[in-house]
Every structure is written in C-alpha cells, then in structure tokens.
Design an enzyme around this catalytic site. Structure first.
Site, PDB file in Angstrom:
ATOM      1  CD  GLU A  85      -3.147   1.115   1.239  1.00 33.65           C
ATOM      2  OE1 GLU A  85      -3.627  -0.027   1.231  1.00 33.65           O
ATOM      3  OE2 GLU A  85      -3.795   2.151   1.020  1.00 33.65           O
ATOM      4  CG  ASP A  86       1.589   2.909   3.235  1.00 35.10           C
ATOM      5  OD1 ASP A  86       0.634   3.316   2.555  1.00 35.10           O
ATOM      6  OD2 ASP A  86       1.541   2.699   4.458  1.00 35.10           O
TER       7      ASP A  86
END
Ligand code: MN
Length: 497
Positions: A85-86
């Site tokens: 996600e990051d």
C-alpha cells in the site's frame, strides 16, 4: 497484576525476536528477520505522524502478536502489512520472496485499504470489505486487530476529529468482532485504548473508581492467593498458576452503567484466576474454595457446562473471604485460558501443506460470520440513521473451494454464476446450494455454498433469467449474450422480411 502488553520504547527487531523465541522454531526466527529487513528496506525514509520511522508501526503490530504467541506466518505478514500500500514494492515481490500464503494475507489487508473516512458510504463500504476479508481468511482480521491496536496506541498524533472516528470505529466494530471471535485480549485492549477518546470524563471517573477498589484489594488479595494455593496443595489438586487480574476499564465502565454507578455492587473489579491441568481439577478446586470460604448466592457460574455464546469457558464463583470481603475466582484449564485470551488465533492451525480448511468448515464459518455480522449491526449506535440498508442488503456466499462472493440480497444462482465468470453464467444449466439441487430462481442466503452445474453444449442464457437476476453485472452480460445469439443485424433484417 495484569500482563498488559506494553510496547518497549525504542522497539527494535531484537525485542520481537526475544518474544518469538519463547515459542517459535529457530528456523522461523530467521524468517521473521528476513521479513523485517524486507519491510524495513521498503519503508526506508518514511515517517509516521508521531515522527518515528515508519517501520516502528509494523514492527509494533508484529510485537503485539508475538506477545500473544500467535503463529509465525501471521507475524511475518504483519511485518509487511503496509508494504504494497505504501511503498514501491509490490505484492508480486512479496510472493516471490515469501510465498503465496503470506502474499495472500497481505493482499487481504491491502484490500481493506487505509480507512479514508469520506462520509457514511465509505464507512459502510469499509465494514463490508472487512467482512469479505474475514470470510476469505480470518488471519487477515487478526493482523488488522494488531494494526488497529497500535494505531490506537499512537492516536494522540492524529487530529481530534480523526481520533474520535478511529476510536468510535474501534469500539463499535473492531472490538465486537474481536469479542465474537473469542479474542478477549484484543477486545479489551482496543476498548480501553479507545475509551478516553470517546468519553474522557467518564473514563476518568471509571479510572478513579478502579484505583480506589485496587487500593483496598491489593494487600489482601496476595494473602488470599497464598491461602488458596495452600489449600489446593493440601487437597492434592495440581495447579499450573494462580494469579490476580484487574477488570478492564471499559468493561468496568459498562458494568457501572448497568448498576447506575453503584461500585459496591461490582464483585469482580479484581479477580483471582486459577489455571489447572484438567476439567476435573477445576471442579475439585471449586469444591476446595467453597469449603474454605462461603460462596455468594447466585454468583456461581458454570461456563464449562454451559459456555458463553462466544465459546468462553470457565467456572466463576464469588466468595466471602477473611473480614467479609468478597473476591471472585475464575477457574479454568490452560486451554480454556488461551482460548479466552486469544480466541480463534489460539488454535489457528494449518495442516502440514498449509492447506486451508475444507468445505464443511467453510459452511460453519460462514454461518458464524453471518451471526457476527448481525451482532455488530445490532450494536451500532451512531450508525443507526446512516444507510445501513446498503450493508444489510448484502450477503456472502461461497464457492465449493471456499472463495467468497458478495451479492445483493435475494440474488440467484445465476447472479452467482455470472459473478464467477461470464462463461459460467452463459453455460449455467443448474445449481446446487449446500449440496441440494435447487431451481435457478431461488434466492440465495448468507453463508450458502453454491456449486454451478454447467453444460458446454448449452447455447446461452435464457431470456427468462432477466426477470429474476438482481445484479447489474448479470443483467448486462445476459443481454449482451442474447443479442449475440440473435446474430448480426443484417441477418435479422433479412429474417424480418
Ligand atoms: Mn498499518
């Protein structure tokens, strides 16, 4: 008195290893290190709102899980839960390095996504996603609980409106789910961490009442424990452990509300737990205590013979000790204790090949899931006026392999078939629900396991299906196929004449 989980300041990988060492194989420790290095490198340079390096967050989540002695594959996935996600690193990279199973857990977390809080639909949508994720793999929820717990621990770094929403969501959704899964430790931690953000005044008041209660109890409690141990030894009843436990703040608060703040009516502010080898030992210990101290009427509870709905098992009794003081005892086996603290996670075993549970298990789990869903929805307070129907009108059904498909209420096997694949829909010739043949216009129910029977010689969908299908997707696909079957436009014009 309580073994409250505290994250060490300046937490580092060695703290996690020290915890994991107590119960995982040596070769698995290397796996934990590899996952940590992988995540650490991926998050390099990123900082949290608290100003700490980002890796502290997944490391903390993993540390909480290790404290609960949760199996190593879940710890490994927790370390990398925010990577896809990051960061630039992808799920495929994770799969290449750590295998399919780990990647699939992280995919589950990533699908849940970061909660972005854009109005009601978003909130409900997140809730829906959570149930889907849970149905697919309950381990995803276990990681999510650890993730959420650490976020609550560091909630001060967030702006006030966000603090309130995260705390409320934890209290109304996450904690009840954890409770339903029998994970008392997570339920208790999340509630107590969220409590001050939801109702600071009553939090303070509850804390004062508890501290006063503890002051009175502390010295005496030690003596009572010593006495209880002596008597058990005399009666030759083996025991593993005798320890005190304080009632959790939020659960004390709930009780205070029920008793209109009459703190003198609360008997279990502190309790003594006795852990014994067998069920017979539990009943024997109860007898010893009752011979020693007079039990309080109506306070003997046999949750071994009749477990609580979430599976909780123990014997409870409140007795009058020296000087007329009342003390609650909770008597249980080691297995019951682990299960009460860690619930599903306590026995979340995969077989040697890492193969997931069979269809039957899926059916019972799906039913359980439907119960959890209802319970959570019944307990929501602030969401009442919100568009609950959006969520309530969804059902979760399963393929025989256990894949979850979510559909609108009253969807039919045809909707299901098209949700799997257009070809499966077009060639659909019949369906079995929970092993029973049913007609294709039957309304599916939450938790159904559906098998579609296809016939490769079938020409295509029946126009009648359009009358019963509920999903937009199925309708569109049926129309498209029907048009194709009618043949090219020029052919139609010829036949019309
Ligand atoms: Mn996270």
């Amino acid at each position: 008195m309580n073994n409250e989980i505290v994250i060490p300041s300046n937490l580092n990988i060695e703290d996690l290893i020290t915890e994991a060492k107590t119960y995982v194989k040596k070769s698995d420790l290397d796996l934990i290190r590899l996952a940590f290095d992988f995540a650490d490198k991926a998050h390099e340079g990123q900082k949290r709102k608290t100003g700490e390096p980002y890796i502290i967050h997944p490391l903390s989540a993993a540390y909480i899980l290790a404290k609960m002695k949760i199996e190593v594959t879940i710890i490994v996935a927790a370390l990398m839960h925010d990577v896809p996600e990051d960061t630039e690193v992808t799920l495929e990279d994770i799969e290449k390095n750590f295998g399919k199973d780990t990647a699939s857990m992280i995919r589950g977390i990533t699908k849940l996504g970061k909660l972005k809080y854009r109005g009601v639909e978003r909130y409900i949508e997140n809730l829906r996603k959570m149930f889907v994720a849970m149905a697919e793999d309950v381990r995803v929820m276990i990681i999510k609980f650890a993730d959420r717990t650490h976020n609550l621990m560091t909630l001060d770094a967030q702006p006030p409106n966000k603090q309130y929403r995260i705390a409320l969501e934890s209290l109304e959704i996450y904690a009840p789910i954890a409770n339903r899964l029998g994970m008392g430790e997570f339920k208790g931690m999340m509630e107590d961490l969220a409590f001050p953000y939801i109702n600071p005044k009553e939090f303070k008041k509850t804390k004062e009442i508890r501290n006063k209660g503890l002051e009175v109890a502390s010295g005496e409690l030690d003596n009572i424990m010593i006495k209880a141990k002596e008597e058990l030894k005399k009666a030759r009843i083996p025991f593993n452990d005798v320890h005190g436990r304080e009632k959790r703040l939020y659960s004390l608060y709930q009780k205070l509300l029920r008793k209109e703040w009459g703190s003198d009516k609360i008997y279990d502010m502190v309790a003594i737990r006795i852990i014994l080898p067998s069920i017979a030992d539990c009943y024997a210990a109860l007898g010893v205590l009752h011979k020693l101290w007079k039990p309080l009427k109506g306070r003997i509870k046999d949750y071994i013979a009749q477990p609580k709905p979430n599976g909780y098992k123990s014997l409870h009794t409140t007795v009058f000790c020296e000087g007329g003081k009342t003390v609650e005892f909770q008597i249980r086996t080691k297995d019951m204790h682990d299960e009460a603290e860690y619930g599903v996670a306590a026995h979340w075993h995969y077989d040697e090949k890492g193969v997931r549970s069979n269809v039957n298990k899926h059916i019972s789990w799906a039913k359980e899931l439907a119960n959890i869903q209802n319970e959570v929805l019944n307990n929501l307070s602030d969401l009442e006026e919100m568009k609950l129907d959006f969520f309530q009108s969804r059902i979760f059904v399963f393929t025989p392999q256990g894949d979850v498909i979510d559909l609108p209420e009253n969807a039919t096997p045809i909707d299901f078939a098209y949700a799997i694949h257009t070809d499966v829909g077009n060639k659909c010739n019949g369906a079995k629900v929970n092993d029973q043949l049913i007609s294709l216009d039957t309304s599916l129910k939450n938790g159904d396991v559906i098998e579609i029977i296809t016939d490769k010689n079938r020409k295509g969908p029946s126009p009648d299906w359009l009358k019963t299908v509920k999903t937009h997707g199925a309708k569109t696909k049926i129309r498209t196929e029907l048009n194709k079957m009618k043949g090219p436009v020029w052919l139609k014009t010829i036949f019309k004449k």
